[in-house]
Design a protein around this motif. Structure first.
Motif, PDB file in Angstrom:
ATOM      1  N   ASP A  96       0.849  -1.186   0.000  1.00 58.77           N
ATOM      2  CA  ASP A  96       0.000   0.000   0.000  1.00 58.77           C
ATOM      3  C   ASP A  96       0.888   1.239   0.000  1.00 58.77           C
ATOM      4  N   PRO A  97       0.778   2.080  -1.023  1.00 59.10           N
ATOM      5  CA  PRO A  97       1.618   3.289  -1.052  1.00 59.10           C
ATOM      6  C   PRO A  97       1.117   4.327  -0.061  1.00 59.10           C
ATOM      7  N   TRP A  98       2.026   5.227   0.313  1.00 65.82           N
ATOM      8  CA  TRP A  98       1.610   6.288   1.208  1.00 65.82           C
ATOM      9  C   TRP A  98       0.842   7.348   0.420  1.00 65.82           C
ATOM     10  N   PRO A  99       0.084   8.212   1.101  1.00 62.78           N
ATOM     11  CA  PRO A  99      -0.714   9.224   0.404  1.00 62.78           C
ATOM     12  C   PRO A  99       0.139  10.066  -0.531  1.00 62.78           C
ATOM     13  N   GLY A 100      -0.375  10.307  -1.705  1.00 62.98           N
ATOM     14  CA  GLY A 100       0.355  11.102  -2.689  1.00 62.98           C
ATOM     15  C   GLY A 100       1.017  10.243  -3.732  1.00 62.98           C
ATOM     16  N   ALA A 101       1.230   8.951  -3.436  1.00 64.88           N
ATOM     17  CA  ALA A 101       1.865   8.054  -4.402  1.00 64.88           C
ATOM     18  C   ALA A 101       0.880   7.033  -4.955  1.00 64.88           C
ATOM     19  N   LYS A 102      -0.348   7.016  -4.440  1.00 62.76           N
ATOM     20  CA  LYS A 102      -1.272   5.949  -4.809  1.00 62.76           C
ATOM     21  C   LYS A 102      -1.717   6.006  -6.264  1.00 62.76           C
ATOM     22  N   HIS A 103      -1.578   7.165  -6.916  1.00 62.81           N
ATOM     23  CA  HIS A 103      -1.971   7.260  -8.316  1.00 62.81           C
ATOM     24  C   HIS A 103      -0.776   7.160  -9.270  1.00 62.81           C
ATOM     25  N   ALA A 104       0.416   7.005  -8.722  1.00 61.75           N
ATOM     26  CA  ALA A 104       1.606   6.930  -9.569  1.00 61.75           C
ATOM     27  C   ALA A 104       1.618   5.635 -10.375  1.00 61.75           C
ATOM     28  N   ASN A 105       2.153   5.702 -11.553  1.00 60.02           N
ATOM     29  CA  ASN A 105       2.229   4.538 -12.438  1.00 60.02           C
ATOM     30  C   ASN A 105       3.501   3.765 -12.111  1.00 60.02           C
ATOM     31  N   PHE A 106       3.343   2.608 -11.475  1.00 63.72           N
ATOM     32  CA  PHE A 106       4.505   1.853 -11.020  1.00 63.72           C
ATOM     33  C   PHE A 106       5.356   1.384 -12.194  1.00 63.72           C
ATOM     34  N   ALA A 107       4.726   0.892 -13.252  1.00 63.07           N
ATOM     35  CA  ALA A 107       5.482   0.369 -14.396  1.00 63.07           C
ATOM     36  C   ALA A 107       6.339   1.456 -15.040  1.00 63.07           C
TER      37      ALA A 107
END
Length: 265
Positions: A96-107
């Protein structure tokens, strides 16, 4: 497995920079490599990856870029452990990413980080580490004596990050062996040893792994501890880790320059 689950927890609670540095320390505890060199280029890759990710909008995949860069560098330094390293990256993606990173594209971040890591490894390949020969120890009073084993060269004559030359901060010649100044310094060391406190012994014990496979771990462990204590986010954490590791890298170059210039006991 349990170890990778723990990695994911560390990532979600504290960030990619610190979690990947802890994995690097764990790997270095099992594999004999030049740790100072590994940490310097791991730090450089993480820092450059964070910088590159910060240029991507609208969602900066900083943590993922740090993960990809870290995996690329660690795969090169620990080729027998690639399965574990790639599994750690999978664990990071699943955490689970921390707030602010949850919409980042991991790939996207992963690919960017691996690209940065590849460039750092190309740079590292030209650092001359392990190539220079310091010569033969001189014979006589006041010179240290080789056991006959191959001389430990460390980062002797390697390419520094900051030093103008490896001898830039070479210390003045030591006091002559057996002189009054030498004897006074020796007596001071003896006195401290004979009267050391429990606190001094604890400090010595903490740092007394310099000749082991984990000789750089105390620096990294302390930095990770402080980064977490003050809730430093990944991009700044990567900068801190790189500056520390690259300074240690250059310090080792200067240390071995003095070691093999004076050969002093």
């Amino acid at each position: 497995g349990t170890e990778l689950d723990a990695f994911a927890v560390k990532f979600s609670e504290a960030g990619a920079t610190t979690a990947w540095n802890e994995l690097a320390t764990s790997l270095a505890d099992r594999v004999a490599i030049d740790q100072g060199r590994m940490y310097a280029y791991l730090g450089l890759a993480q820092y450059r990856a964070a910088q590159a990710a910060n240029g991507i909008n609208p969602h900066r995949p900083t943590a993922a870029a740090i993960g990809g860069a870290s995996a690329a560098v660690l795969n090169a330094f620990f080729p027998a452990n690639t399965t574990e390293i790639e599994a750690a990256l999978d664990a990071q993606e699943a955490a689970d990413p921390w707030p602010g990173a949850k919409h980042a594209n991991f790939a996207v971040g992963d690919a960017l980080g691996r690209e940065v890591g590849a460039k750092v490894l190309t740079f590292a390949a030209g650092d001359r580490a392990g190539l220079a020969q310091p010569g033969t120890p001189p014979i006589g009073d006041g010179y240290w004596r080789s056991s006959g084993a191959a001389l430990v060269r460390g980062l002797y004559r390697a390419r520094p990050f900051y030093l103008a030359s490896d001898s830039q901060f070479r210390p003045a010649p030591p006091a002559a062996f057996g002189s009054a100044a030498f004897q006074a310094a020796l007596a001071e060391v003896r006195q401290i040893s004979d009267t050391r406190t429990a606190e001094q012994l604890a400090i010595a014990t903490y740092w007394n792994i310099q000749q082991s496979g984990r000789r750089n771990a105390p620096f990294n462990n302390k930095a990770v501890e402080l980064i977490r204590k003050y809730h430093i986010q990944d991009a700044e954490a990567a900068r801190i880790m790189f500056l520390m590791s690259s300074a240690v890298f250059d310090g080792s170059i200067g240390c071995f320059d003095a070691k093999y210039h004076y050969w002093f006991i």
